[in-house]
Scaffold this motif. Structure first.
Motif, mmCIF file in Angstrom:
data_model
loop_
_atom_site.group_PDB
_atom_site.id
_atom_site.type_symbol
_atom_site.label_atom_id
_atom_site.label_comp_id
_atom_site.label_asym_id
_atom_site.label_seq_id
_atom_site.Cartn_x
_atom_site.Cartn_y
_atom_site.Cartn_z
ATOM 1 N N ILE A 15 0.839 -1.194 0.000
ATOM 2 C CA ILE A 15 0.000 0.000 0.000
ATOM 3 C C ILE A 15 0.876 1.247 0.000
ATOM 4 C CG2 ILE A 15 -1.677 1.333 1.319
ATOM 5 C CD1 ILE A 15 -2.803 -1.344 2.255
ATOM 6 N N LEU A 18 2.084 1.982 -3.341
ATOM 7 C CA LEU A 18 1.043 2.584 -4.167
ATOM 8 C C LEU A 18 0.936 4.072 -3.867
ATOM 9 C CD1 LEU A 18 -1.783 -0.065 -4.076
ATOM 10 C CD2 LEU A 18 -0.424 0.642 -6.027
ATOM 11 N N PHE A 37 -6.332 14.758 8.880
ATOM 12 C CA PHE A 37 -7.364 13.965 9.556
ATOM 13 C C PHE A 37 -6.765 13.236 10.743
ATOM 14 C CE2 PHE A 37 -11.262 14.040 7.054
ATOM 15 C CZ PHE A 37 -10.839 14.735 5.931
ATOM 16 N N ASN A 74 -13.334 7.396 12.657
ATOM 17 C CA ASN A 74 -12.873 6.208 11.912
ATOM 18 C C ASN A 74 -11.652 6.504 11.048
ATOM 19 O OD1 ASN A 74 -14.381 7.928 10.341
ATOM 20 N ND2 ASN A 74 -15.262 6.322 9.074
ATOM 21 N N PHE A 77 -9.652 3.698 9.535
ATOM 22 C CA PHE A 77 -10.197 3.011 8.373
ATOM 23 C C PHE A 77 -10.087 3.857 7.108
ATOM 24 C CE2 PHE A 77 -11.937 0.154 11.425
ATOM 25 C CZ PHE A 77 -12.048 -1.039 10.736
ATOM 26 N N ILE A 78 -10.190 5.178 7.259
ATOM 27 C CA ILE A 78 -10.127 6.048 6.078
ATOM 28 C C ILE A 78 -8.693 6.109 5.552
ATOM 29 C CG2 ILE A 78 -10.728 8.317 5.160
ATOM 30 C CD1 ILE A 78 -12.489 8.796 7.538
ATOM 31 N N PRO A 80 -5.117 5.398 4.137
ATOM 32 C CA PRO A 80 -4.710 4.342 3.206
ATOM 33 C C PRO A 80 -3.839 3.262 3.840
ATOM 34 C CG PRO A 80 -3.825 6.494 2.534
ATOM 35 C CD PRO A 80 -4.699 6.737 3.699
ATOM 36 N N PHE A 86 -3.568 11.238 8.710
ATOM 37 C CA PHE A 86 -3.273 11.314 7.290
ATOM 38 C C PHE A 86 -3.643 12.684 6.752
ATOM 39 C CE2 PHE A 86 -7.678 9.950 7.040
ATOM 40 C CZ PHE A 86 -8.168 10.646 5.943
ATOM 41 N N LYS A 88 -4.911 15.014 3.569
ATOM 42 C CA LYS A 88 -5.666 14.996 2.314
ATOM 43 C C LYS A 88 -5.408 16.318 1.611
ATOM 44 C CE LYS A 88 -10.319 14.383 0.448
ATOM 45 N NZ LYS A 88 -10.593 15.641 -0.234
ATOM 46 N N LEU A 93 -4.205 11.168 -0.733
ATOM 47 C CA LEU A 93 -4.172 10.850 0.692
ATOM 48 C C LEU A 93 -2.773 10.362 1.038
ATOM 49 C CD1 LEU A 93 -7.473 8.824 1.167
ATOM 50 C CD2 LEU A 93 -7.138 11.286 1.179
ATOM 51 N N PHE A 161 -17.894 4.180 19.921
ATOM 52 C CA PHE A 161 -18.777 3.089 19.507
ATOM 53 C C PHE A 161 -19.985 2.954 20.420
ATOM 54 C CE2 PHE A 161 -14.516 1.705 18.056
ATOM 55 C CZ PHE A 161 -14.774 1.789 16.693
ATOM 56 N N LEU A 169 -14.677 -4.400 20.618
ATOM 57 C CA LEU A 169 -13.570 -3.827 19.845
ATOM 58 C C LEU A 169 -12.285 -3.565 20.631
ATOM 59 C CD1 LEU A 169 -15.549 -1.617 17.344
ATOM 60 C CD2 LEU A 169 -14.304 -3.711 16.884
ATOM 61 N N VAL B 260 -12.747 -0.343 2.821
ATOM 62 C CA VAL B 260 -12.659 0.122 1.442
ATOM 63 C C VAL B 260 -11.428 -0.460 0.752
ATOM 64 C CG1 VAL B 260 -13.899 2.257 1.828
ATOM 65 C CG2 VAL B 260 -11.445 2.187 2.212
ATOM 66 N N ASP B 262 -8.372 0.134 -2.303
ATOM 67 C CA ASP B 262 -7.548 1.294 -2.646
ATOM 68 C C ASP B 262 -8.199 2.200 -3.687
ATOM 69 O OD1 ASP B 262 -5.676 0.477 -0.885
ATOM 70 O OD2 ASP B 262 -4.415 -0.531 -2.351
ATOM 71 N N ARG B 269 -14.784 6.202 1.483
ATOM 72 C CA ARG B 269 -13.845 6.017 2.604
ATOM 73 C C ARG B 269 -14.376 6.591 3.907
ATOM 74 N NH1 ARG B 269 -8.599 4.702 2.191
ATOM 75 N NH2 ARG B 269 -8.038 4.017 0.119
ATOM 76 N N GLU B 270 -14.977 7.784 3.777
ATOM 77 C CA GLU B 270 -15.477 8.473 4.966
ATOM 78 C C GLU B 270 -16.419 7.603 5.801
ATOM 79 O OE1 GLU B 270 -16.162 13.038 4.845
ATOM 80 O OE2 GLU B 270 -17.020 12.155 3.033
ATOM 81 N N SER B 272 -16.200 4.279 6.060
ATOM 82 C CA SER B 272 -15.640 2.984 6.423
ATOM 83 C C SER B 272 -15.515 2.862 7.944
ATOM 84 C CB SER B 272 -14.290 2.813 5.743
ATOM 85 O OG SER B 272 -13.428 3.843 6.157
ATOM 86 N N GLY B 273 -15.304 1.642 8.368
ATOM 87 C CA GLY B 273 -15.135 1.416 9.807
ATOM 88 C C GLY B 273 -16.281 0.630 10.403
ATOM 89 N N ASP B 313 -25.585 3.430 15.682
ATOM 90 C CA ASP B 313 -25.001 4.551 14.955
ATOM 91 C C ASP B 313 -25.912 5.092 13.864
ATOM 92 O OD1 ASP B 313 -22.309 4.598 16.115
ATOM 93 O OD2 ASP B 313 -22.186 2.579 15.325
#
Lengths: 268, 479
Positions: A15, A18, A37, A74, A77-78, A80, A86, A88, A93, A161, A169, B260, B262, B269-270, B272-273, B313
């Motif tokens: 990744i 990439l 973020f 999250n 998860f967003i 990469p 990260f 933007k 990203l 959560f 989790l 998500v 790549d 993406r926003e 995701s989770g 949620d």
């Protein structure tokens, strides 16, 4: 330098490759609407995440690059690479402190431009020590130390959560992070061994800093941003185990450095 | 009037062919310890000799013949509980003429099978000692105590998987069934499904309670992401208003993890989770279709709502209206119309979650468009909408084999309004899509439907993922 020096799996490397290739393609686009973020810094971010987010912000401030902070539950998860924070910039990203520093360098902004090759290599060594050693120590305290996990980590992870994820989790994440520490041969270490490693790291950083204003002399570099992120987080985060803070308090020049950077870049 | 000596053999409708009839005779012989068996419908019973006839010998001719049910007997019971059987057949004692008794016995036998109490059930009406007395015998075969299966297959994404399944029907003797399945792929993903169904027994009662526990994994190509779900679902199915309306209530609690790829756009993406969804669904339907997958005649009207919040949620209210009508045109050509309207409203301050939006497009509704790709897009990802409408006109002409293969011509139209739309109706009118096509439709019982179509566009919007040409669609939810 690798984009993700702390990554553990080949998948992660893929990744980052990439991302790196997207970097070089888009490096000439302009610096407009840069968004950083991060997790919710006051309620959610863990010690080492807070440190990395703060380091990235410090770096932007040192380099005079405008940015806006966006806090999301999250972000892992967003991102990469699955790590925080990260950046933007338009559609690009870029994750993690080192990735962001490389990206900005490709745009022609380097804090360490004035250094010689030898000094640059030295700076890189300090950065990777902070990135690997100091972060592993923080990860160990946050996830492996039982009291810290049950009193602080688990409720911070759960804060974004709803039940029953608040129960599930933190445990899943703990298993994953202990697996990560295990890969680095850290999981079986005792708290004393970890503190000894921390003391060594602080001592080496303290002697490098000496009586200078910054690590590499009188001008701030990327390494200072990273160092400040971690030291400030360790000093200000309330944890059940004060050992790490107490260790750091022995090194006066590191404390002075922290207050100096804070005053110079965050209180103006 | 029918002779008192006559004994009536009452067959459920499905068995009215001679092959199965012969098999049943064999079954009865076994259960009655008969000495002689014959291939003709006439067989010898112990004492005295009795002659069995099919129900249609007297069906419709005996509505004046009084009857009193003296006893109802079951042959072949091992695990079924007595109180379950009483609930199922008590109504038979109320029948007061022979015609009604024949009809009701048949219904009872059918119901015993449909609720899962019996694998096979046949009613035999026997004469009794008294003048108007009859004894109803049910020759039954209970479900197998346990079934187990292993299957290896290939998923649509080219991943090999192995699945195990086990089932126990009528596990506590009152029609309850448990189904469990587990599958594991080479990649290491594992999923399972555990299902428990408890039917409510009683005369012609079709209602049940279902509990499912599952973990599933799905690839969502329109969002370029993967979804893992862990869910507990409680459901009640029943009837309303004198059994005219079908009613179902559902409670979902689902832990979802959206991951998500790549390629996914930032707008995907926003979202995701991990999220936790708690929702209640209510659905009311009027259904007179003769076959759900391709009705030759009948109507379906269904209104479903889903409400999510304040736990979890997600906070939204979803509404969906389905309407289908089919009728025979000329001799055997079927004319059908289907309509589907969906709308989702976010109830919280947050934007409606990607997974809860209304999607449109694909070979089951707006044929010719990529699955769920109609509407707002960001890069290559589709973001769904807040309201969607789709309608299809069909003409079917049966080919060989009948009831299975059809020539099919259709015209489909639809539109979608974005989540942020101020006026959904205006937006939908402005961006209409329609396609037409001809092809073949294959229907296999109530299990699946397969369509092969040549699709031609009539109206598309720039940016739509539409391809003219051959399309294959398979599934169960076609409109």
């Amino acid at each position: 330098m690798a984009t993700t020096s702390s990554s553990s799996t080949p998948h992660r490397h893929l990744i980052s490759d990439l991302v790196a290739s997207t970097l070089s393609m888009n490096a000439d686009s302009e610096w407009i609407d840069a968004l950083l973020f991060t997790p919710f810094l006051t309620e959610q971010a863990l010690l080492y995440e807070y440190a990395d987010c703060l380091a990235a912000q410090t770096f932007f401030r040192m380099a005079g690059l405008p940015y806006q902070l966006r806090q999301r539950p999250n972000v892992d998860f967003i991102s990469p690479t699955g790590k925080v924070p990260f950046l933007k910039l338009n559609n690009v990203l870029v994750a993690e402190f080192t990735g962001i520093v490389d990206f900005v360098a490709q745009k022609g902004v380097k804090l360490s431009a004035h250094l010689t090759e030898v000094q640059l290599a030295e700076m890189m060594a300090h950065m990777s020590m902070i990135d690997l050693l100091l972060r592993n120590i923080e990860i160990y305290v946050v996830w492996r130390h039982d009291e810290t996990f049950s009193k602080i980590t688990s409720s911070r992870v759960a804060s974004v959560f709803h039940w029953p994820l608040t129960v599930i989790l933190p445990r899943l994440k703990r298993r994953e992070m202990i697996g990560y520490l295990d890969d680095q041969d850290w999981a079986t270490k005792s708290m004393d061994e970890v503190l000894e490693a921390a003391d060594r790291a602080f001592r080496s950083l303290s002697s490098q800093l000496g009586s200078c204003e910054f690590l590499m002399g009188d001008k701030p570099t990327e390494a200072d941003a990273l160092l400040f992120g971690h030291l400030y987080s360790i000093m200000t985060t309330q944890l059940p185990c004060h050992d790490l803070q107490n260790l750091l308090k022995k090194y006066n020049n590191l404390l002075d450095f922290t207050t100096r950077v804070e005053r110079e870049f965050f209180k103006r | 009037m029918v002779e008192k000596e006559k004994v009536i053999f009452c067959l459920p409708e499905v068995y009215r062919n001679d092959f199965i009839f012969d098999q049943l005779i064999g079954l009865i012989n076994e259960s009655c310890d008969c000495q002689t068996a014959s291939r003709t419908p006439t067989i010898k019973m112990r004492e005295p000799t009795k002659t069995y006839h099919r129900a249609d010998v007297l069906w419709g001719k005996a509505n004046q013949t009084p009857s009193i049910v003296e006893a109802v007997q079951f042959h072949g019971i091992n695990i079924t509980k007595n109180d379950a059987l009483i609930k199922e057949v008590a109504e038979l004692y109320r029948s007061n003429n022979l015609d009604q008794l024949v009809h009701d016995s048949n219904c009872a036998a059918k119901h015993l099978q449909e609720v899962g109490l019996m694998e096979n059930a046949t009613a035999l009406i026997d004469t009794a000692q008294s003048k108007e007395g009859y004894i109803v015998n049910f020759v039954v075969k209970e479900p197998k105590p346990f079934t187990f299966g292993v299957k290896a297959g290939m998923s649509t994404q080219g991943d090999a998987d192995l699945s195990l399944n086990a089932a126990k029907q009528s596990c506590f003797g009152r029609g309850e069934s448990i189904n469990a399945s587990y599958s594991n792929t080479i990649k290491g993903d594992h999923s399972f499904n555990l299902n428990f169904i408890k039917p409510f027994l009683g005369w012609q009662k079709y209602s049940n309670f279902t509990m499912s526990l599952y973990r599933s994994m799905a690839h969502l190509p329109w969002n370029q992401s993967n979804l893992d779900e862990n869910a507990v679902i409680l459901q009640y199915n029943g009837q309303l208003f004198n059994k005219k309306l079908l009613h179902s209530l559902k409670m979902n609690s689902i832990w979802r993890t959206l991951r998500v790829t790549d390629d996914a756009a930032f707008a995907v993406r926003e979202f995701s989770g991990h999220t936790m969804k708690f929702s209640f669904e209510n659905s009311v339907a009027y259904d007179t279709r003769d076959r759900p997958l391709l009705a030759t005649r009948g109507l379906l009207g269904r209104w479903s709502q889903e409400y999510a919040g304040p736990l979890g949620d997600h906070h939204f209210l979803k509404n969906q209206l389905d309407f289908q009508a089919s009728t025979l045109l000329f001799k055997d050509v079927i004319l059908a119309l289907s309509l589907q309207v969906k709308s989702v409203n976010s109830l919280g301050s947050k934007e409606l979650h990607l997974l809860e939006r209304a999607y449109l497009g694909g070979n089951q509704d707006l044929r010719g468009f990529g699955l769920n790709t109609v509407g707002v897009r960001a890069d290559n990802s589709c973001l769904g909408g807040g309201a969607a409408l789709a309608g299809v006109f069909h003409l079917y002409k049966p080919l060989f084999p009948p009831q299975m293969l059809y020539a099919h011509a259709w015209i489909a139209g639809g539109s979608i309004a974005s989540v942020r739309s101020k006026s959904a109706i205006k937006d939908m009118l402005e961006a209409q899509r329609s396609t037409a096509g001809i092809g073949l439709t294959f229907v296999f019982k109530n299990i699946f439907r397969l369509e092969l179509n040549y699709v031609h566009p009539i109206q598309t919007v720039p940016g739509d993922s539409f391809t003219r040409g051959l399309h294959i669609g398979a599934g169960v939810n076609f409109i």
